[in-house]
Write a protein that holds these residues in place. Structure first.
Motif, PDB file in Angstrom:
ATOM      1  N   LEU A 131       0.942  -1.250  -0.119  1.00  0.00           N
ATOM      2  CA  LEU A 131       0.033   0.053   0.010  1.00  0.00           C
ATOM      3  C   LEU A 131       1.085   1.113  -0.188  1.00  0.00           C
ATOM      4  O   LEU A 131       1.485   1.484   1.040  1.00  0.00           O
ATOM      5  CB  LEU A 131      -0.834  -0.015   1.207  1.00  0.00           C
ATOM      6  N   GLY A 132       0.942   2.083  -1.019  1.00  0.00           N
ATOM      7  CA  GLY A 132       1.529   3.185  -1.229  1.00  0.00           C
ATOM      8  C   GLY A 132       0.814   4.512  -0.721  1.00  0.00           C
ATOM      9  O   GLY A 132      -0.490   4.439  -1.169  1.00  0.00           O
ATOM     10  N   ILE A 133       1.063   5.346   0.224  1.00  0.00           N
ATOM     11  CA  ILE A 133       0.478   6.567   0.654  1.00  0.00           C
ATOM     12  C   ILE A 133       1.206   7.713   0.341  1.00  0.00           C
ATOM     13  O   ILE A 133       2.392   7.805   0.438  1.00  0.00           O
ATOM     14  CB  ILE A 133       0.344   6.272   2.171  1.00  0.00           C
ATOM     15  N   CYS A 134       0.523   8.560  -0.162  1.00  0.00           N
ATOM     16  CA  CYS A 134       0.827  10.062  -0.769  1.00  0.00           C
ATOM     17  C   CYS A 134       2.234   9.742  -1.643  1.00  0.00           C
ATOM     18  O   CYS A 134       2.032   9.374  -2.834  1.00  0.00           O
ATOM     19  CB  CYS A 134       1.054  10.858   0.374  1.00  0.00           C
ATOM     20  N   ALA A 135       3.336  10.261  -1.173  1.00  0.00           N
ATOM     21  CA  ALA A 135       4.545  10.105  -1.830  1.00  0.00           C
ATOM     22  C   ALA A 135       4.776   8.446  -2.435  1.00  0.00           C
ATOM     23  O   ALA A 135       5.229   8.324  -3.485  1.00  0.00           O
ATOM     24  CB  ALA A 135       5.634  10.756  -1.351  1.00  0.00           C
ATOM     25  N   GLY A 136       4.376   7.759  -1.544  1.00  0.00           N
ATOM     26  CA  GLY A 136       4.582   6.278  -1.654  1.00  0.00           C
ATOM     27  C   GLY A 136       3.562   6.010  -2.942  1.00  0.00           C
ATOM     28  O   GLY A 136       4.202   5.157  -3.736  1.00  0.00           O
ATOM     29  N   MET A 137       2.490   6.366  -3.107  1.00  0.00           N
ATOM     30  CA  MET A 137       1.584   6.377  -4.222  1.00  0.00           C
ATOM     31  C   MET A 137       2.288   6.783  -5.516  1.00  0.00           C
ATOM     32  O   MET A 137       2.148   6.345  -6.656  1.00  0.00           O
ATOM     33  CB  MET A 137       0.187   6.603  -4.187  1.00  0.00           C
ATOM     34  N   GLN A 138       2.661   8.022  -5.353  1.00  0.00           N
ATOM     35  CA  GLN A 138       3.287   8.645  -6.427  1.00  0.00           C
ATOM     36  C   GLN A 138       4.484   7.837  -7.072  1.00  0.00           C
ATOM     37  O   GLN A 138       4.846   7.862  -8.159  1.00  0.00           O
ATOM     38  CB  GLN A 138       3.692  10.065  -6.079  1.00  0.00           C
ATOM     39  N   ARG A 171      -1.418  -6.839  -9.982  1.00  0.00           N
ATOM     40  CA  ARG A 171      -0.666  -7.453  -8.487  1.00  0.00           C
ATOM     41  C   ARG A 171      -1.426  -6.877  -7.166  1.00  0.00           C
ATOM     42  O   ARG A 171      -2.017  -5.724  -7.544  1.00  0.00           O
ATOM     43  CB  ARG A 171       0.906  -6.896  -8.525  1.00  0.00           C
ATOM     44  N   PRO A 172      -1.188  -7.312  -6.157  1.00  0.00           N
ATOM     45  CA  PRO A 172      -1.877  -6.777  -5.073  1.00  0.00           C
ATOM     46  C   PRO A 172      -1.259  -5.291  -4.638  1.00  0.00           C
ATOM     47  O   PRO A 172      -0.425  -5.161  -3.534  1.00  0.00           O
ATOM     48  CB  PRO A 172      -1.960  -7.929  -4.049  1.00  0.00           C
ATOM     49  N   ILE A 173      -1.254  -4.408  -5.492  1.00  0.00           N
ATOM     50  CA  ILE A 173      -0.446  -3.023  -5.339  1.00  0.00           C
ATOM     51  C   ILE A 173      -1.620  -2.089  -5.263  1.00  0.00           C
ATOM     52  O   ILE A 173      -2.344  -1.977  -6.106  1.00  0.00           O
ATOM     53  CB  ILE A 173       0.545  -2.926  -6.050  1.00  0.00           C
ATOM     54  N   TYR A 174      -1.562  -1.093  -4.221  1.00  0.00           N
ATOM     55  CA  TYR A 174      -2.458  -0.163  -3.872  1.00  0.00           C
ATOM     56  C   TYR A 174      -2.001   1.039  -3.698  1.00  0.00           C
ATOM     57  O   TYR A 174      -1.040   1.180  -3.022  1.00  0.00           O
ATOM     58  CB  TYR A 174      -3.695  -0.623  -2.791  1.00  0.00           C
ATOM     59  N   GLY A 175      -2.681   2.108  -3.861  1.00  0.00           N
ATOM     60  CA  GLY A 175      -2.123   3.351  -3.485  1.00  0.00           C
ATOM     61  C   GLY A 175      -3.246   4.390  -3.335  1.00  0.00           C
ATOM     62  O   GLY A 175      -4.408   4.423  -3.831  1.00  0.00           O
ATOM     63  N   VAL A 176      -3.086   5.288  -2.302  1.00  0.00           N
ATOM     64  CA  VAL A 176      -3.939   6.450  -1.914  1.00  0.00           C
ATOM     65  C   VAL A 176      -3.012   7.753  -1.784  1.00  0.00           C
ATOM     66  O   VAL A 176      -1.973   7.882  -1.357  1.00  0.00           O
ATOM     67  CB  VAL A 176      -4.649   6.403  -0.625  1.00  0.00           C
TER      68      VAL A 176
END
Lengths: 190, 315
Positions: A76-83, A158-163
């Motif tokens: 799970l990527g959050i903010c900069a993680g999702m970017q 793949r089980p990859i998510y971002g917010v």
């Protein structure tokens, strides 16, 4: 269940750790400079937000790319993680037409996975200058807002998510539920 | 056992192990340092000395209130008046980060002196998660240097012990209630005290203005909350702005100072929304401030930003 929080230097990295701990998960904050071997025993990882502009200062995002390439567990990527993960898989980033600091009205486009059993619209808090302009191939947008068309993404392969917003802060409605939904995905994946 | 009870048992055990000798604790009387003091005192008893520094930057009646709390908790304590040196070192300083660094350094000098006299090698501090998060490190930007982290001088003759490192304020309050610490419901007050609420030059006169305005804001909001007009905010205070503006008082021209009212709702201090104070309460505050402080203040404004993009305090 073991879920590491990868620290990209966010103000709220420790909050992510706290929410996971409150959900009774075995969790630990790991600097993004750690080699993949250090996190390979995880059941999932969360890529935290951070001050770096991913588009122009990617070096400060450490080994996030290696984690994304080698992981066989949900991310799970959050903010900069999702970017970062969006750009890593071929998406395009840029400055937001309207930067968001504080309250944002989220519109959920896909009520599955992270947004399972949640309302179609609710308030979340964000804090970002940049945004995802084009999502990578094999990804789809799962939530949006008036000021940011890509508030959440998921991979179709793949089980990859971002917010883009921050489910870990108190003012975000349904924040713990979003984390619980992610943990359910992790359980199902195991 | 509740989460707070388990935390207390573990923290006392860990403090016992970490502090074989004598220690002093930097105690402002806020919930973080009071809880740390009580935990450390349970762990090492009279080998602990609580030191409260009167910086001259404290709120109205604060030093006496803290004296009472330290006495009530049965702690071994000392109150040090260091206001002369604080005002001398802050003269002419307006940059907020410089201010915080100077204050951090001065605190440590006072603590070093007290530690030497008491024979302590350990310094216990009530640092909590937002303090080190906002102070920044190799990974994180510095939002503001909290005096107990980012303000610390690099060379220090003491080992620092911080039992509340991973906790947020709401968790500290639970532990405080469990320990019977009266400070549990006190509103957060920054270590650099009124200096970060005075955006103008730090002088005894300016601090006096913001102290009185803070007192009025606290008093009016507490009254309104007691009457059921509003909920007590997480934090509520006044800020002295470095501007002057024109006014008219009894047909005479005035050219005075501006006070900003700040009140926010929060759970952990990491995000916050501004409090929707009823207009009649705002009115009462503005009138009382401008009437009773007529020689200094002729304008009052209300801060309506959330965190982010603002922070709770102005500096």
């Amino acid at each position: 269940m073991k879920v590491y929080v990868i620290d990209n230097g966010g103000q709220w990295t420790h909050r992510e750790w706290r929410v996971l701990r409150n959900l009774k998960v075995d969790t630990e904050i790991i600097p993004n400079t750690a080699p993949f071997d250090r996190i390979s025993d995880a059941d999932a990882i969360v890529l935290s937000g951070g001050a770096p502009s991913v588009a122009s200062d990617a070096a400060r995002m450490g080994n996030n790319g290696e984690y994304l390439d080698k992981a066989d567990f949900p991310i799970l990527g959050i903010c900069a993680g999702m970017q970062f993960l969006s750009e890593h898989f071929g998406g395009v980033l840029g400055p937001g037409a309207m930067p968001e600091f504080g309250k944002v009205e989220l519109k959920v486009l896909c009520k599955e996975d992270l947004f399972r059993d949640l309302p179609s619209e609710f308030n979340v808090w964000a804090s970002h200058n940049d945004e995802v302009k084009t999502v990578p191939e094999g990804f789809e947008v799962t939530a949006a807002s008036q000021s940011c068309p890509v508030e959440a993404v998921r991979s179709l392969t793949r089980p990859i998510y971002g917010v883009q917003f921050h489910p870990e802060v108190e003012n975000t409605e349904n924040g713990p539920k979003i984390f619980q939904n992610f943990l359910d995905i992790v359980s199902e994946y195991r | 056992m509740s989460g707070a009870e388990i935390f207390i048992v573990r923290a006392v055990d860990s403090l016992k192990a970490k502090i074989p000798g004598k220690a002093i604790i930097a105690c402002s009387g806020g919930v973080d340092s009071m809880v740390s003091a009580v935990l450390a005192s349970r762990a090492i008893g009279d080998r602990l000395l609580a030191v409260y520094v009167d910086t001259g930057l404290m709120r109205k009646g604060e030093t006496e209130e803290v004296r009472g709390m330290l006495r009530e908790m049965g702690l071994n304590f000392r109150i040090v008046d260091a206001s002369e040196v604080f005002f001398a070192m802050l003269k002419g300083v307006t940059d907020p980060e410089k201010k915080r660094k100077i204050i951090g350094e001065l605190f440590i000098r006072v603590f070093e002196k007290e530690a030497k006299e008491f024979g302590a090698e350990y310094l216990v501090q009530g640092t909590i998660a937002p303090d080190w998060i906002e102070s920044g490190d190799g990974m994180r930007d510095t939002i503001k240097s909290h005096h107990n982290v980012g303000g610390l001088p690099k060379e220090m003759g003491m080992t620092v012990v911080e039992p509340l490192w991973d906790l947020y304020k709401d968790e500290v309050r639970e532990v405080a209630r469990e320990l019977g610490v009266k400070a549990s419901e006190r509103q957060p007050f920054p270590g650099p005290a009124l200096s970060v609420r005075c955006l103008d030059e730090i002088t005894r006169e300016n601090i006096g203005i913001v102290r009185e305005a803070c007192f009025i804001v606290e008093d009016e909001i507490k009254k309104a909350a007691a009457q059921g007009k509003m909920e007590l905010p997480w934090q509520y205070f006044a800020v002295l702005l470095p501007t002057r503006s024109v006014g008219v008082q009894g047909d005479r021209r005035a050219y005075g100072r501006t006070i900003a009212i700040r009140a926010v709702c929060s759970v952990d201090g990491m995000t916050a929304t501004y409090s929707k104070i009823p207009l009649d309460v705002l009115d009462a505050m503005a009138t009382r401030i401008t009437n009773t402080m007529k020689d200094q203040v002729n304008r009052v404004v209300y801060d309506i930003t959330n965190k982010p993009p603002s922070t709770i305090e102005w500096e």
